[in-house]
Design a protein around this motif. Structure first.
Motif, short mmCIF file in Angstrom:
data_model
loop_
_atom_site.label_atom_id
_atom_site.label_comp_id
_atom_site.label_asym_id
_atom_site.label_seq_id
_atom_site.Cartn_x
_atom_site.Cartn_y
_atom_site.Cartn_z
N GLU A 361 -162.01 -33.51 -84.41
CA GLU A 361 -161.48 -33.36 -85.77
C GLU A 361 -160.25 -32.47 -85.78
O GLU A 361 -159.20 -32.83 -86.32
N PHE A 365 -156.51 -33.68 -86.65
CA PHE A 365 -155.83 -33.08 -87.80
C PHE A 365 -154.47 -32.55 -87.41
O PHE A 365 -153.47 -32.81 -88.08
N ASP A 368 -152.11 -35.35 -86.88
CA ASP A 368 -151.71 -35.98 -88.14
C ASP A 368 -150.71 -35.12 -88.90
O ASP A 368 -149.71 -35.64 -89.41
N GLN A 373 -147.57 -36.67 -90.62
CA GLN A 373 -147.00 -36.22 -91.89
C GLN A 373 -145.68 -35.47 -91.68
O GLN A 373 -145.03 -35.09 -92.66
N TYR A 385 -157.39 -31.79 -96.52
CA TYR A 385 -157.99 -33.03 -96.04
C TYR A 385 -158.33 -32.83 -94.58
O TYR A 385 -157.94 -31.82 -93.97
N SER A 386 -159.08 -33.74 -93.99
CA SER A 386 -159.30 -33.68 -92.56
C SER A 386 -159.61 -35.08 -92.05
O SER A 386 -159.63 -36.04 -92.82
N LEU A 387 -159.82 -35.19 -90.77
CA LEU A 387 -160.18 -36.47 -90.16
C LEU A 387 -161.56 -36.30 -89.54
O LEU A 387 -161.73 -35.56 -88.58
N ARG A 408 -159.45 -40.34 -92.27
CA ARG A 408 -159.04 -39.27 -93.18
C ARG A 408 -159.93 -39.23 -94.40
O ARG A 408 -160.24 -40.26 -95.00
N ASP A 410 -160.37 -36.81 -98.07
CA ASP A 410 -159.88 -35.70 -98.87
C ASP A 410 -161.03 -34.73 -99.09
O ASP A 410 -162.17 -35.13 -99.29
#
Lengths: 610, 469
Positions: A361, A365, A368, A373, A385-387, A408, A410
């Motif tokens: 995770e 993150f 990402d 992003q 948010y996380s994965l 992903r 929220d």
């Protein structure tokens, strides 16, 4: 090709990078710290109960009762892993914009074993690394990250390992027609001409610069020696073998040499090939690729714009993703997640398989935020948010993503913000039964704020047993808060940051009650720009994202990792400039990395002093 | 990939387990560093390090390690009167034992008792101010380094440093230092150790000659290249030192072992452990293989000094003993289910610590057995050696730096007075190391016993009671 982060050896807790100071946590506590002799680093992984000699009442033992104050470093010798100047104050940061001069650096940083492996793979255009470096004697841990190239040396034992490794590679090459065809393609002329052509082309890549005519001649002699001891190989292959064997043991291969020597205005500009190597080892942990060599040949790299073109291109490559991942893996101590353990009675929902999931995770993150992003440090610290997969989603109290893969989700912005409220960090800094306020606070201080926190004293007694109805916060405060000997470090620096996380249990789950009372996660911390109050980790994360401390600390760590050396006072201006832009919200993490490749510290080196 | 060896006529008679092996002495054929002092017969030293202290008397906890009485020890006394003590596992070697209580580490740790102990155990040096905590380092060389740099063959200048256990990263290697803050890495994989020791020794004659010829060509080039780099006037002191270290490492002299190598089944067993990465249930197997290699190394005069580190800085191994998996050793030594300051008590933690002490004693006994396997014209390699079982702490709970448990075996060619248990009277342990250095044949500038190892602030001297008259 690069070691995946989860195979990295666990790195011990880094000292706060140093000569430049950061948060001055209140004048009185700083004075206290300086008076007791501050140095970097702290005992983070639980073993606070160290000892001084003469302890324990063993009958007949002499010299009982020596106090546990550490000796001062009268015999301290020069240490390449450490910073140059420790007598610094908060004033350094105020000189932003002034030239600091260039840091003193080694002209011979050695390749790490990972870099040796990657370089050999790329030199021979192999699909996989050879794995021969597994036989190399390891490098002892040194510094905050595992890549301090200035501290790496060639000892007698390692030299023998390099010898064997080079011979193994050479035998591999000579015995493999495909590899031979790639590195020594059939060409015009007699065998001498062919040998020469091979040496010129291969040597340029092995030494990461063109060979001089004298060097070519000398290596032709090596080639001929090889031909005269062919063993089972054809003459040409035997010649190639010995040249490969020699080049892989050469200092021109093993070190990333900075030979440039022309001083102008107190600086020495690095040459194109040196810049190419510096760039490729920083971003990719390997030798330059063909495109980088072409740019170096055309002398495009000495111009910052030309260097930027290459750096930008290279940042898009998966190998740069690995560099970013490895940096964060070490900065955030993600390797500690594998040690997480929770009591099965108190936490029936805990499954040891979660440890690896938590690491996944955090790494996803980071990937990402940084690449997906194109986010900045503020995003890393505050993004809600996380994965996650279904198991982790349950810990966060959110709906599981559809499907078995990580996806992903929220999170509730009132409860979660960035990496600090992820279950991995929270669980790794907690015990089997209850939270670990002190270690969460120490982590924040060392990894994210770069406070000059000294190590704990030698004879630290453990937390006292809990008193009925007492919350963990109250218990910790009783032991280390105001009025205790720990007040200086704990009261002002460690505990306030640790208290902010009391809304998260040992498994990172949201909690509002402790010992039957509402959780009190409020505190205040003396950031560089003033004392700021907060209630809970989300507010703290927001303050961190706005604080000069966190930006400066992150940039300093990134510099340490990117430049593969400890930061020095002379890096202050650069660090400050990049940190300011990050704090202003105008610099993503990717752009930060690019800034580090555009700096004077990257493109020049300092003349050697004395 | 490692390959099976074709044992040519270069391989002599093998020793099957338990049978002593005749060892031809070929001293005159091996290049030897000219040293100011050195014994006629080579003598060897090996340090086997256990972590977390031992279960000896501390506070309310009773004595379970040492013999009851100071003075002579015999097989009889150890196996009957002192049968309840950990050292009783060494009864078989009683007449060769020299147990030394009453020494201490002189300096405080710097934020971490384990690290401070590990820093000092083989160096008798101060603990660094920076780095600190679990990352602290020793401020000077270790005893194995001192021995190796003065007495090792030119072909192999470094002491043998081997390791068994996990490398978790909190503290890994602790023992061997090249110099201040210059920690030496240890080799964990026995098969790697063996291959490096044997080198090209076992290959056919012609192949060896070819390899040497190629290496000579390459080394000549490397030296030229290094010299051209080192000749630059504009190098920092650090860079000069690093390049010099590298240059000195370029060696033309091949390691040539002219001694009996292990039988094929032992080689196969080592190779089968090629994937060892610190698994707890393989600890004893790996330790014993390292012991075998150390004995081989001494018998072949490959090195004069060796260290074997068992477990990392605070050894969290879950030992598998008699089929039972123990809790983490570090936690046992704290008596609670935690690596930190608090947790649930481990049932009979004290008993478990004692049991682990016995297990370490058994592993040490295996080393002594292997050293005894190799005979010389006057005895065994064990007689020519001093094997030292030691610990980076005195006790687990208190992390005491007092009464460090030194259990020596082997008389170092008659220098040490064995068959006894002594109390050194609370002296700093540099004196213990001075005695060991003297035992392997080193002297000070005046030709007398080494008396100045370790931090210069420490009182010089040896422990007289250790020395045979």
């Amino acid at each position: 090709m690069v070691e995946a982060p989860d195979k990295l050896r666990r790195v011990a807790i880094p000292g706060a990078p140093g000569a430049w100071s950061l948060a001055a946590p209140g004048a009185w506590s700083m004075a206290l710290l300086l008076a007791t002799g501050c140095y970097q680093g702290a005992d983070l992984d639980g073993d606070d109960d160290a000892t001084a000699p003469g302890s324990a009442g063993t009958p007949g033992s002499a010299d009982a009762g020596e106090a546990g104050t550490p000796t001062t470093g009268a015999t301290d010798t020069a240490d390449t892993a450490d910073t140059a100047d420790t007598a610094d104050t908060a004033d350094t940061a105020d000189t932003a914009g002034e030239a600091d001069g260039l840091p003193q650096t080694s002209r011979y940083p050695r390749l790490s074993h990972t870099q040796w492996e990657n370089s050999v793979q790329d030199l021979l255009s192999l699909a996989e690394p050879t794995g021969f470096s597994k036989l190399f004697i390891g490098d002892p841990i040194s510094g905050g990250f595992d890549n301090n190239s200035e501290a790496l040396k060639v000892t007698a034992t390692l030299w023998t390992d390099y010898q064997r490794g080079a011979e193994a590679v050479a035998d591999l090459v000579a015995g493999n027609p495909d590899i031979l065809a790639k590195i020594a393609p059939a060409s015009e002329g007699d065998s001498d001409a062919q040998a020469r052509a091979f040496i010129i082309a291969f040597g340029k890549r092995a030494y990461r610069r063109p060979l001089t005519p004298e060097e070519v001649d000398r290596h032709v002699q090596i080639f001929q020696s090889g031909v005269s001891t062919p063993g089972t190989f054809e003459p040409f292959a035997a010649g190639v073998r010995l040249v490969v064997q020699a080049m892989l043991q050469s200092p021109f291969f093993l070190y990333r040499i900075e030979a440039s020597d022309v001083e102008l205005d107190g600086k020495i500009k690095l040459g194109d090939y040196e810049l190419a190597s510096k760039l490729s080892y920083m971003l990719w942990n390997t030798m330059p690729d063909d495109e980088l060599f072409v740019a170096a040949d055309a002398k495009l790299l000495q111009d910052p714009a030309g260097l930027s073109v290459q750096a930008t291109r290279m940042l898009e490559d998966p190998r740069a993703h690995a560099m970013v991942a490895t940096f964060h893996h070490q900065l955030l101590h993600v390797d500690h997640y594998s040690d997480v353990y929770k009591d099965p009675n108190k936490f029936p929902n805990y499954d040891p398989a979660m440890n690896a999931m938590m690491a996944t995770e955090t790494m996803m993150f980071v990937e990402d935020v940084v690449f997906g992003q194109e986010g900045d440090l503020a995003a890393l610290l505050t993004a809600p948010y996380s994965l996650v997969n279904d198991k982790l989603a349950a810990l966060y109290g959110v709906a599981a993503p559809a499907g078995p893969e990580f996806a992903r989700v929220d999170l509730d912005p009132a409860q979660r913000a960035g990496i600090l409220t992820q279950v991995g960090f929270l669980s790794a800094n907690a015990g089997a039964f209850e939270n670990d306020i002190i270690h969460r606070g120490v982590f924040m201080n060392l990894q994210l704020i770069c406070s000059p926190l000294p190590p704990p004293p030698n004879m630290v007694p453990p937390l006292p047993p809990p008193v009925e109805g007492e919350s963990l916060r109250e218990r910790v405060d009783r032991h280390t808060g105001e009025g205790t000997c720990g007040a200086g470090c704990h009261g002002g620096m460690i505990n306030p940051l640790g208290f902010a996380f009391e809304n998260y249990g040992p498994l990172g789950q949201w909690q509002t009650v402790d010992a039957g009372k509402p959780v009190d996660a409020s505190a205040e911390f003396a950031f560089k720009d003033g004392v700021k109050p907060y209630d809970g980790a989300v507010q703290l994360a927001q303050l961190m994202a706005e604080s000069p401390d966190a930006h400066r600390c992150y940039v300093a760590h990134l510099l340490e990792y990117g430049y593969a050396r400890g930061p020095q006072k002379a890096d202050d201006t650069l660090i400050q400039k990049v940190a300011d832009a990050s704090q202003a919200g105008t610099l993503s993490i990717k752009q930060m990395i690019l800034e580090l490749t555009r700096s004077e510290a990257f493109m020049y080196r300092a003349p050697v002093e004395g | 990939m490692p390959r099976k060896h074709n044992f040519s006529r270069r391989a002599f008679l093998y020793g099957a387990g338990g049978v002593t092996v005749a060892l031809p002495f070929l001293e005159g054929l091996r290049p030897r560093k000219v040293v100011a002092a050195g014994p006629e017969r080579p003598r060897y030293a090996v340090f086997v390090r256990q972590a977390n202290g031992c279960a000896q008397a501390e506070g309310m906890e009773p004595e379970q390690f040492w013999p009851r009485d100071l003075g002579p020890v015999t097989k009889e006394s150890l196996s009957t009167t002192d049968a309840d003590r950990a050292v009783s596992e060494l009864a078989e070697y009683a007449d060769k034992l020299l147990m030394v209580r009453g020494t201490r580490f002189a300096f405080p740790g710097n934020g971490c008792g384990h690290s401070g102990g590990g820093n000092q155990v083989l160096t008798a040096q101060k603990v660094s101010d920076d780095p600190s905590g679990n990352k602290s380092l020793a401020m000077g060389e270790s005893i194995d380094n001192r021995i190796a740099r003065e007495l090792n063959p030119l072909s192999n200048p470094e002491p043998l440093a081997v390791y068994a256990g996990a490398m978790g990263g909190y503290i890994n290697e602790v023992l061997s230092y090249r110099g201040p803050k210059d920690l030496r890495a240890a080799e964990r994989n026995p098969w790697n150790v063996y291959q490096k020791m044997v080198g090209i020794t076992m290959l056919p004659e012609q192949q060896i000659m070819d390899i040497k010829a190629r290496r000579t060509s390459v080394n000549d080039l490397l030296k030229e290249q290094m010299q051209s780099l080192m000749s630059s006037p504009k190098l920092s002191t650090d860079d000069q030192d690093r390049l010099q270290l590298h240059f000195d490492a370029i060696r033309d002299i091949e390691i040539e072992l002219a001694c009996s190598l292990p039988p094929q089944e032992e080689l196969d067993a080592m190779e089968a452990q090629g994937d060892y990465s610190g698994q707890d249930d393989r600890m004893q197997t790996i330790v014993m293989m390292h012991c075998n290699l150390i004995a081989l190394a001494f018998a072949c005069d490959y090195t004069r000094a060796a260290t074997l580190q068992i477990g990392d800085g605070n050894d969290g191994t879950e030992y598998l003993i008699d089929g039972n998996k123990f809790p983490r050793y570090h936690q046992i030594s704290h008596r609670i289910y935690s690596d930190g300051g608090e947790g649930d008590p481990i049932p009979d933690a004290l008993g478990k610590h004692h049991r682990i002490d016995r297990e370490h004693a058994k592993m040490f006994a295996h080393l002594l057995k292997r050293l005894s396997m190799y005979t010389t014209d006057v005895g065994t390699i064990l007689d020519d050696s001093v094997a030292v079982w030691c610990n980076d702490l005195g006790t687990g709970v208190g992390h005491s730096y007092n009464n460090i448990p030194w259990v020596c075996a082997g008389g170092a060619g008659g220098f040490l007075k064995t068959g006894q248990y002594i109390d050194a009277g609370g002296v700093d342990h540099n004196k213990f190391h001075n005695t060991i250095l003297s035992a392997v044949g080193l002297t000070n500038m005046e030709g007398a016993h080494v008396d100045d190892f370790g931090d210069p602030e420490l009182e010089p001297g040896v422990i007289d009671a250790m020395i045979a008259v």
